[in-house]
Structure formats: structure tokens, C-alpha cells
Write a protein that holds these residues in place. Structure first.
Motif, PDB file in Angstrom:
ATOM      1  N   THR A  46     -13.950  -2.348  41.287  1.00  0.00           N
ATOM      2  CA  THR A  46     -12.225  -3.348  41.421  1.00  0.00           C
ATOM      3  C   THR A  46     -11.518  -4.244  40.472  1.00  0.00           C
ATOM      4  O   THR A  46     -11.924  -3.444  39.038  1.00  0.00           O
ATOM      5  N   ASP A  47     -10.867  -4.535  40.297  1.00  0.00           N
ATOM      6  CA  ASP A  47      -9.604  -4.874  39.341  1.00  0.00           C
ATOM      7  C   ASP A  47     -10.205  -6.049  38.924  1.00  0.00           C
ATOM      8  O   ASP A  47      -9.476  -7.314  38.548  1.00  0.00           O
ATOM      9  N   TYR A  48     -11.098  -6.418  39.195  1.00  0.00           N
ATOM     10  CA  TYR A  48     -12.282  -8.238  39.068  1.00  0.00           C
ATOM     11  C   TYR A  48     -12.058  -9.030  37.179  1.00  0.00           C
ATOM     12  O   TYR A  48     -11.346  -9.254  37.353  1.00  0.00           O
ATOM     13  N   GLY A  49     -12.014  -7.743  36.612  1.00  0.00           N
ATOM     14  CA  GLY A  49     -11.508  -7.859  35.131  1.00  0.00           C
ATOM     15  C   GLY A  49     -10.452  -8.757  34.710  1.00  0.00           C
ATOM     16  O   GLY A  49      -9.419  -9.703  34.510  1.00  0.00           O
ATOM     17  N   ARG A  50      -9.683  -7.519  34.990  1.00  0.00           N
ATOM     18  CA  ARG A  50      -7.604  -7.756  35.200  1.00  0.00           C
ATOM     19  C   ARG A  50      -7.643 -10.104  35.782  1.00  0.00           C
ATOM     20  O   ARG A  50      -6.767 -10.316  35.972  1.00  0.00           O
TER      21      ARG A  50
ATOM     22  N   LEU B 164      -8.726 -12.458  33.657  1.00  0.00           N
ATOM     23  CA  LEU B 164      -8.197 -12.710  32.912  1.00  0.00           C
ATOM     24  C   LEU B 164      -6.734 -13.698  33.334  1.00  0.00           C
ATOM     25  O   LEU B 164      -6.169 -14.794  32.324  1.00  0.00           O
ATOM     26  N   ASN B 165      -6.109 -13.492  34.527  1.00  0.00           N
ATOM     27  CA  ASN B 165      -5.061 -13.681  35.285  1.00  0.00           C
ATOM     28  C   ASN B 165      -5.004 -15.298  35.564  1.00  0.00           C
ATOM     29  O   ASN B 165      -4.162 -16.038  34.773  1.00  0.00           O
ATOM     30  N   SER B 166      -6.227 -15.375  35.967  1.00  0.00           N
ATOM     31  CA  SER B 166      -6.738 -16.881  36.779  1.00  0.00           C
ATOM     32  C   SER B 166      -6.958 -17.462  34.943  1.00  0.00           C
ATOM     33  O   SER B 166      -6.882 -18.595  35.250  1.00  0.00           O
ATOM     34  N   LEU B 167      -7.707 -17.286  34.316  1.00  0.00           N
ATOM     35  CA  LEU B 167      -7.785 -17.302  32.762  1.00  0.00           C
ATOM     36  C   LEU B 167      -6.354 -17.793  32.385  1.00  0.00           C
ATOM     37  O   LEU B 167      -6.410 -19.843  31.564  1.00  0.00           O
ATOM     38  N   TYR B 168      -5.339 -16.969  32.315  1.00  0.00           N
ATOM     39  CA  TYR B 168      -4.679 -17.354  31.392  1.00  0.00           C
ATOM     40  C   TYR B 168      -3.329 -18.533  32.313  1.00  0.00           C
ATOM     41  O   TYR B 168      -2.795 -19.313  31.266  1.00  0.00           O
TER      42      TYR B 168
ATOM     43  N   PHE C 284      15.563 -17.895  39.736  1.00  0.00           N
ATOM     44  CA  PHE C 284      15.605 -18.184  38.197  1.00  0.00           C
ATOM     45  C   PHE C 284      15.378 -17.392  38.271  1.00  0.00           C
ATOM     46  O   PHE C 284      14.787 -16.585  36.732  1.00  0.00           O
ATOM     47  N   GLY C 285      14.394 -15.913  38.853  1.00  0.00           N
ATOM     48  CA  GLY C 285      14.223 -14.923  38.457  1.00  0.00           C
ATOM     49  C   GLY C 285      12.270 -15.021  37.800  1.00  0.00           C
ATOM     50  O   GLY C 285      11.889 -14.488  37.387  1.00  0.00           O
ATOM     51  N   LEU C 286      11.607 -15.881  38.172  1.00  0.00           N
ATOM     52  CA  LEU C 286      10.132 -15.996  38.138  1.00  0.00           C
ATOM     53  C   LEU C 286       9.408 -15.470  38.844  1.00  0.00           C
ATOM     54  O   LEU C 286       8.190 -16.326  38.959  1.00  0.00           O
ATOM     55  N   LEU C 287       9.379 -14.462  40.545  1.00  0.00           N
ATOM     56  CA  LEU C 287       8.661 -14.655  40.911  1.00  0.00           C
ATOM     57  C   LEU C 287       7.345 -13.294  40.364  1.00  0.00           C
ATOM     58  O   LEU C 287       8.405 -12.922  39.180  1.00  0.00           O
ATOM     59  N   ASP C 288       6.540 -13.799  41.060  1.00  0.00           N
ATOM     60  CA  ASP C 288       5.930 -12.437  41.037  1.00  0.00           C
ATOM     61  C   ASP C 288       5.558 -12.299  38.783  1.00  0.00           C
ATOM     62  O   ASP C 288       5.104 -11.933  38.131  1.00  0.00           O
TER      63      ASP C 288
ATOM     64  N   ALA D 113      -0.352 -16.266  46.584  1.00  0.00           N
ATOM     65  CA  ALA D 113      -0.180 -16.070  47.717  1.00  0.00           C
ATOM     66  C   ALA D 113       1.357 -15.982  47.761  1.00  0.00           C
ATOM     67  O   ALA D 113       2.025 -14.743  48.478  1.00  0.00           O
ATOM     68  N   LEU D 114       1.812 -16.800  47.294  1.00  0.00           N
ATOM     69  CA  LEU D 114       3.188 -17.015  47.828  1.00  0.00           C
ATOM     70  C   LEU D 114       3.692 -16.302  46.643  1.00  0.00           C
ATOM     71  O   LEU D 114       4.702 -15.958  46.849  1.00  0.00           O
ATOM     72  N   LEU D 115       3.594 -16.770  45.302  1.00  0.00           N
ATOM     73  CA  LEU D 115       4.622 -16.578  44.054  1.00  0.00           C
ATOM     74  C   LEU D 115       4.036 -15.289  43.585  1.00  0.00           C
ATOM     75  O   LEU D 115       5.101 -14.412  43.565  1.00  0.00           O
ATOM     76  N   LEU D 116       3.206 -14.123  44.094  1.00  0.00           N
ATOM     77  CA  LEU D 116       2.455 -13.092  43.452  1.00  0.00           C
ATOM     78  C   LEU D 116       3.274 -11.800  44.167  1.00  0.00           C
ATOM     79  O   LEU D 116       2.449 -12.052  45.111  1.00  0.00           O
ATOM     80  N   GLN D 117       3.175 -11.121  42.919  1.00  0.00           N
ATOM     81  CA  GLN D 117       3.118  -9.939  44.627  1.00  0.00           C
ATOM     82  C   GLN D 117       2.257  -8.621  44.020  1.00  0.00           C
ATOM     83  O   GLN D 117       2.370  -7.726  45.060  1.00  0.00           O
ATOM     84  N   SER D 118       2.474  -8.191  43.260  1.00  0.00           N
ATOM     85  CA  SER D 118       2.385  -7.137  42.389  1.00  0.00           C
ATOM     86  C   SER D 118       0.915  -6.911  42.279  1.00  0.00           C
ATOM     87  O   SER D 118       0.173  -8.222  41.760  1.00  0.00           O
ATOM     88  N   PRO D 119      -0.527  -6.215  42.064  1.00  0.00           N
ATOM     89  CA  PRO D 119      -1.419  -6.249  42.065  1.00  0.00           C
ATOM     90  C   PRO D 119      -1.890  -6.027  41.261  1.00  0.00           C
ATOM     91  O   PRO D 119      -3.131  -7.302  41.272  1.00  0.00           O
ATOM     92  N   GLU D 120      -1.465  -6.425  39.473  1.00  0.00           N
ATOM     93  CA  GLU D 120      -1.663  -6.385  39.122  1.00  0.00           C
ATOM     94  C   GLU D 120      -1.761  -7.947  38.414  1.00  0.00           C
ATOM     95  O   GLU D 120      -2.346  -7.974  37.136  1.00  0.00           O
ATOM     96  N   LYS D 121      -1.116  -8.488  39.018  1.00  0.00           N
ATOM     97  CA  LYS D 121      -1.173  -9.655  38.660  1.00  0.00           C
ATOM     98  C   LYS D 121      -1.066 -10.390  39.679  1.00  0.00           C
ATOM     99  O   LYS D 121      -1.284 -12.209  39.231  1.00  0.00           O
ATOM    100  N   GLN D 122      -2.774 -10.280  40.492  1.00  0.00           N
ATOM    101  CA  GLN D 122      -3.014 -11.725  41.127  1.00  0.00           C
ATOM    102  C   GLN D 122      -4.101 -11.774  40.621  1.00  0.00           C
ATOM    103  O   GLN D 122      -4.304 -11.546  39.461  1.00  0.00           O
ATOM    104  N   THR D 123      -4.522 -13.533  41.015  1.00  0.00           N
ATOM    105  CA  THR D 123      -5.930 -14.314  40.611  1.00  0.00           C
ATOM    106  C   THR D 123      -7.008 -13.936  41.345  1.00  0.00           C
ATOM    107  O   THR D 123      -7.185 -13.018  41.948  1.00  0.00           O
ATOM    108  N   VAL D 124      -8.236 -14.547  40.790  1.00  0.00           N
ATOM    109  CA  VAL D 124      -9.263 -14.369  40.971  1.00  0.00           C
ATOM    110  C   VAL D 124      -9.158 -14.340  42.681  1.00  0.00           C
ATOM    111  O   VAL D 124      -9.910 -13.565  43.607  1.00  0.00           O
TER     112      VAL D 124
END
Length: 296
Positions: free
Chosen positions: A83-87, A90-94, A151-155, A233-244
Motif C-alpha cells: 500500500t501507499d501507507y508511507g505516503r 507523511l501527508n498526515s504528518l505534514y 481559490f484553487g486550493l482543492l486537493d 474526503a471532501l477536499l482531497l481528490q488524488s490518491p497521492e494526497k490521501q491521508t492515513v
């Protein structure tokens, strides 16, 4: 040697003469300890069950056991290999770090301003903060989505952190304002007489005394993004931006093909930074810091 024996005998005699606690107090103490034991079991057992499930062989919910037979680390390995758990981590940590820093800085500044400075519109601002903290964040989900779309801040992970900071700012400001009200104003006055500016008073005098409440805000705001599901779930769309939270939910949302034990392993790793942060900062969770300063 004789003196030691005499002292021991006197101590035993004093214990014998000590009146026993009333029966009502003993019953109350017994019920209190029983209640604490029941609460501890209710709190600790699910935690032990999740930890045990993370080491249980198999994938389904029925395979999870508090004390598994044939414990394995396969689920922890598969988290980072399949899985992409590491990514996600890191997203959640950021988001958590950005949320913590922003919330602590802004709430400390706002709390100090509302507590120490008298300005026009202060009461209206406090009333607005009190009203805003009465509404949960998800009630503004549609408005937040449209705002981010324009404002173009989605995802955007940074945008998610900004929403989290803004959502908790009214409550944190009210906490900081109430805590700062209890700090002695004589310290500010003494520093002002010595020629200290307002900023110097805040940074070198008031801010260190805010440490217990700053620690509380830091812990709560660091924890929030790890557990939040609705806003990501509302604001993030791409798989690489997913949180834990989003990634782990995907493991168990399918009732036919779920990986509950792998989910449990991810939940255990998720608790590590929160636990470490609490252990490191718990020594600062001490109230009454201003009492010693006032006496000094």
C-alpha cells in the motif's frame, strides 16, 4: 539495637491504637476502586484488542484476536510494501505539524490581544468567537468546498491544514484568552515601567507563562488531522494526497474484501507519534505557573 527494637514496638502499638475507618468510608473506597477498575478495563481492552489484531494471521475481522496464536509481522510489512501507507503517513504528518504550529501561534496571539488590549469591537469579537465555536466544522463543508474551488486550493494538503487551523481557532482563542486572564497583570505593568514594548512583554513574559495551555493546544491540534476523515474526503481528490484516515478506511469499506488486521496494524503505527508527543510534553501540563512568578 535496643533503641531500634523499642521504636519498632512503639510504631506497632500506635498502629494498633489507630481507629479503623468507618464502614461507610471503606465501602465507598471499595466501590470507587471497583469503578476505576471497570473503566480501566473498558478503555484498555479495545486497545489491547487492536494491538493483538495487528499481529493476528489472516485478514478478516473474525481472524482478529486480543492474544493471537502464531503472531506475525506480515501486516506491518504489507502496509509499506503493498500500500501507499508511507505516503499517507507523511501527508498526515505534514498537515498535523502545520496545523499545530499555526494553531499555537495564532491562538496565543489572539488570546493575548483579547485578554490584555482594550480596543473598539473587542466585545463583539469575543461574542463572535463564542458563537462560531458552537457550530461543528462539517456544517460549513459546502461553503468550504466552494471557497477552495474558487481559490484553487482543492486537493491541497496546505489548504486542508488551513481549514483545520481556522476551524479550531475560535475555541483555542477562547481557551487562551481565559487562561491569560488569570495571569497576573502586574508582570506586564512592571515590564512596561522598565521600558519593555508590548511585543517584548508578550514574548518574554506572557508566552512562557502560557506554556501549559500552549501544550494542550499543541497536543489536541496535532491529534486532530490524524483522526479527521470528513474534511480530507471532501477536499482531497488524488490518491497521492490521501491521508492515513482515508487510506485506512479504504481497507475496510468493502464488506467482501476487507483487510481488518492490516487496518489494525496501521492504527497502531498511527498512535505512535501522538503517544510520543504526549510523553515529551506532559511535563509542561502543569498549571499554576503564574503563582510562583507573582510571589517572586
Amino acid at each position: 539495637m535496643t533503641a531500634t527494637l523499642d521504636a519498632t514496638a512503639r510504631a506497632r502499638a500506635a498502629r494498633k491504637r489507630r481507629p479503623a475507618a468507618p464502614r461507610g468510608e471503606r465501602l465507598a473506597s471499595a466501590f470507587l476502586h471497583l469503578e476505576l477498575l471497570v473503566v480501566a478495563i473498558i478503555v484498555v481492552f479495545p486497545l489491547l484488542w487492536i494491538v493483538g489484531a495487528s499481529f493476528s494471521p489472516g485478514d478478516g475481522l473474525m481472524d482478529a484476536e486480543p492474544v493471537p496464536d502464531g503472531a506475525t509481522l506480515d501486516h506491518y510489512v504489507s502496509l509499506f510494501t503493498e500500500t501507499d501507507y508511507g505516503r499517507w503517513y507523511l501527508n498526515s504528518l505534514y498537515v498535523a505539524v502545520l496545523n499545530t504550529v499555526g494553531s499555537v501561534v495564532l491562538s496565543a496571539l489572539c488570546g493575548y490581544v483579547f485578554s490584555r488590549i482594550r480596543f473598539k469591537g473587542r466585545k463583539a469579537g469575543l461574542l463572535g468567537i463564542l458563537i462560531l465555536q458552537m457550530f461543528p466544522t462539517f456544517l460549513t463543508a459546502i461553503a468550504v468546498y466552494m471557497l477552495f474551488l474558487n481559490f484553487g486550493l482543492l486537493d491541497s494538503l496546505t489548504g486542508l491544514a488551513l481549514v483545520s487551523i481556522a476551524a479550531a481557532l475560535p475555541y483555542n482563542t477562547w481557551l487562551m484568552k481565559g487562561y491569560t486572564d488569570n495571569l497576573p497583570a502586574s508582570l506586564d505593568e512592571a515590564a512596561a515601567i522598565d521600558g519593555a514594548s508590548r511585543w517584548t512583554i508578550f514574548v518574554k513574559i506572557v508566552l512562557p507563562l502560557m506554556r501549559p495551555m500552549l501544550t494542550f493546544v499543541a497536543i489536541t491540534q496535532f491529534t486532530m488531522p490524524w483522526m479527521d476523515f470528513i474534511l480530507p474526503a471532501l477536499l482531497l481528490q488524488s490518491p497521492e494526497k490521501q491521508t492515513v484516515a482515508l487510506g485506512l478506511f479504504a481497507m475496510i469499506e468493502d464488506v467482501y474484501q476487507n483487510a481488518f488486521t492490516t487496518f489494525a496494524a496501521g492504527a497502531v503505527i498511527l498512535a505512535v507519534p501522538i503517544t510520543v508527543l504526549y510523553i515529551v510534553l506532559q511535563r509542561y501540563l502543569v498549571t499554576g505557573a503564574s503563582a510562583g512568578a507573582e510571589k517572586g
